[in-house]
Design a protein around this motif. Structure first.
Motif, short mmCIF file in Angstrom:
data_model
loop_
_atom_site.label_atom_id
_atom_site.label_comp_id
_atom_site.label_asym_id
_atom_site.label_seq_id
_atom_site.Cartn_x
_atom_site.Cartn_y
_atom_site.Cartn_z
N UNK A 96 39.56 48.43 53.15
CA UNK A 96 38.55 49.47 53.01
C UNK A 96 37.71 49.15 51.78
N UNK A 97 36.49 48.67 52.01
CA UNK A 97 35.61 48.20 50.93
C UNK A 97 34.37 49.09 50.86
N UNK A 98 34.37 50.00 49.90
CA UNK A 98 33.25 50.94 49.72
C UNK A 98 32.70 50.90 48.30
N UNK A 99 32.96 49.83 47.59
CA UNK A 99 32.62 49.72 46.17
C UNK A 99 31.11 49.68 45.92
N UNK A 100 30.73 50.06 44.70
CA UNK A 100 29.35 50.06 44.20
C UNK A 100 28.37 50.73 45.17
N UNK A 101 28.63 52.00 45.41
CA UNK A 101 27.72 52.86 46.14
C UNK A 101 27.54 54.14 45.35
N UNK A 102 27.08 55.18 45.99
CA UNK A 102 26.89 56.47 45.31
C UNK A 102 27.64 57.58 46.04
N UNK A 103 28.80 57.23 46.57
CA UNK A 103 29.59 58.21 47.32
C UNK A 103 30.24 59.19 46.34
N UNK A 104 30.19 60.47 46.66
CA UNK A 104 30.70 61.49 45.76
C UNK A 104 31.71 62.38 46.47
N UNK A 105 32.18 63.39 45.75
CA UNK A 105 33.18 64.29 46.30
C UNK A 105 34.59 63.77 46.07
N UNK A 106 35.56 64.41 46.68
CA UNK A 106 36.96 64.03 46.50
C UNK A 106 37.35 62.88 47.44
N UNK A 107 38.32 62.11 47.02
CA UNK A 107 38.88 61.08 47.88
C UNK A 107 39.79 61.77 48.89
N UNK A 108 39.56 61.58 50.19
CA UNK A 108 40.36 62.30 51.19
C UNK A 108 41.84 61.93 51.12
N UNK A 109 42.69 62.93 51.15
CA UNK A 109 44.13 62.67 51.15
C UNK A 109 44.57 61.96 52.42
N UNK A 110 43.75 62.06 53.48
CA UNK A 110 44.08 61.43 54.76
C UNK A 110 44.08 59.91 54.68
N UNK A 111 43.51 59.35 53.63
CA UNK A 111 43.58 57.89 53.47
C UNK A 111 45.04 57.43 53.33
N UNK A 112 45.90 58.35 52.96
CA UNK A 112 47.32 58.03 52.87
C UNK A 112 47.96 57.77 54.22
N UNK A 113 47.24 58.05 55.32
CA UNK A 113 47.75 57.79 56.66
C UNK A 113 47.53 56.34 57.10
N UNK A 114 46.80 55.58 56.31
CA UNK A 114 46.45 54.21 56.69
C UNK A 114 47.58 53.26 56.29
N UNK A 115 48.65 53.30 57.03
CA UNK A 115 49.89 52.61 56.68
C UNK A 115 49.76 51.09 56.61
N UNK A 116 48.73 50.53 57.25
CA UNK A 116 48.54 49.08 57.26
C UNK A 116 47.59 48.59 56.17
N UNK A 117 47.11 49.52 55.35
CA UNK A 117 46.11 49.17 54.35
C UNK A 117 46.67 48.22 53.30
N UNK A 118 45.94 47.12 53.09
CA UNK A 118 46.31 46.11 52.09
C UNK A 118 45.44 46.24 50.84
N UNK A 119 44.16 46.58 51.04
CA UNK A 119 43.23 46.66 49.92
C UNK A 119 42.32 47.87 50.08
N UNK A 120 42.19 48.64 48.99
CA UNK A 120 41.28 49.77 48.95
C UNK A 120 40.41 49.65 47.71
N UNK A 121 39.13 49.41 47.91
CA UNK A 121 38.19 49.27 46.80
C UNK A 121 37.15 50.38 46.87
N UNK A 122 37.33 51.39 46.01
CA UNK A 122 36.42 52.53 45.95
C UNK A 122 35.71 52.58 44.60
N UNK A 123 35.79 51.52 43.84
CA UNK A 123 35.23 51.54 42.48
C UNK A 123 33.70 51.57 42.50
N UNK A 124 33.15 52.07 41.39
CA UNK A 124 31.71 52.09 41.24
C UNK A 124 31.02 53.14 42.09
N UNK A 125 31.64 54.32 42.24
CA UNK A 125 31.03 55.42 42.98
C UNK A 125 31.01 56.66 42.09
#
Length: 213
Positions: A96-125
């Motif tokens: 999940x690559x969403x880095x360096x954008x202008x996304x706001x609000x809370x990080x959804x707790x439902x991302x915890x359902x992504x059991x196969x996730x290897x990399x989560x990059x939400x930086x720079x928002x």
């Protein structure tokens, strides 16, 4: 007439056999819902056609051989808006690559359902609120980068159970409390935590709220 009906049935059976697997419906729907929540001035999501059952032909989306979405690449795309629970429907997602954008609000707790996730990059928002404790369910996670946001609250102690975590960065936020030392946290460099209101490594399991977080 009977032969024509049989031919029509035969042709319909062939067409149905080549239709995308049903599971891609939910993934395509989830991505379409995401698109409706995002402002996209550069039209990077232009190919996300909701009339297509299979999202594997969309730009910035990668699928495996079974037409499951395994990667979402929208880093540095100048998109804004917010995320919702829909991302939790991408059960096969690995990156999940969403880095360096202008996304706001809370990080959804439902991302915890992504059991196969290897990399989560939400930086720079502009994410705010706390880091979801549900991330502790991401046992395959190796890279978690949340730096350069507006996150607050303590670092969840539940994350110390992520034994595969190799990179963790929450610098340049507004986090408070203490830095965990258990599990993989014993190996993360101090600059992964800089520019917050953190009080240094915890002592004998002292909770974050003991320091006024």
């Amino acid at each position: 007439m009977a032969s024509f009906s049989f031919f029509s049935f035969f042709l319909l059976s062939i067409l149905l056999s080549f239709s995308p697997v049903l599971c891609t419906n939910s993934e395509g729907n989830a991505l379409h819902v995401l698109r409706t929540k995002l402002f996209d001035p550069k039209n990077v999501l232009q190919s996300w056609d909701p009339t297509l059952v299979n999202p594997c032909t969309w730009f910035h989306v990668t699928c495996d051989s079974n037409n499951h979405v395994i990667r979402l690449d929208l880093g540095n795309s100048n998109i804004s808006g917010s995320l919702g629970s829909e991302l939790g429907e991408l059960k096969h997602l690995q990156y999940l690559e969403l880095y360096w954008n202008n996304i706001e609000g809370k990080i959804p707790k439902e991302l915890g359902n992504l059991k196969n996730l290897v990399s989560m990059d939400l930086y720079g928002n502009k994410f705010e609120g706390e880091i979801p404790k549900s991330f502790s369910k991401l046992k395959a996670l190796r890279f978690l980068r949340l730096n350069n946001n507006r996150l607050s609250g303590p670092i969840p102690r539940e994350l110390t159970t992520l034994s595969n975590l190799k990179v963790f960065n929450v610098s340049h936020n507004n986090l408070c409390g203490t830095i965990p030392v258990d599990g993989p946290f014993g190996s993360f460099p101090i600059d992964s935590f800089e520019d917050n209101r953190l009080n240094g490594p915890e002592l004998q399991g002292l909770a974050a709220y003991d320091f006024g977080c």
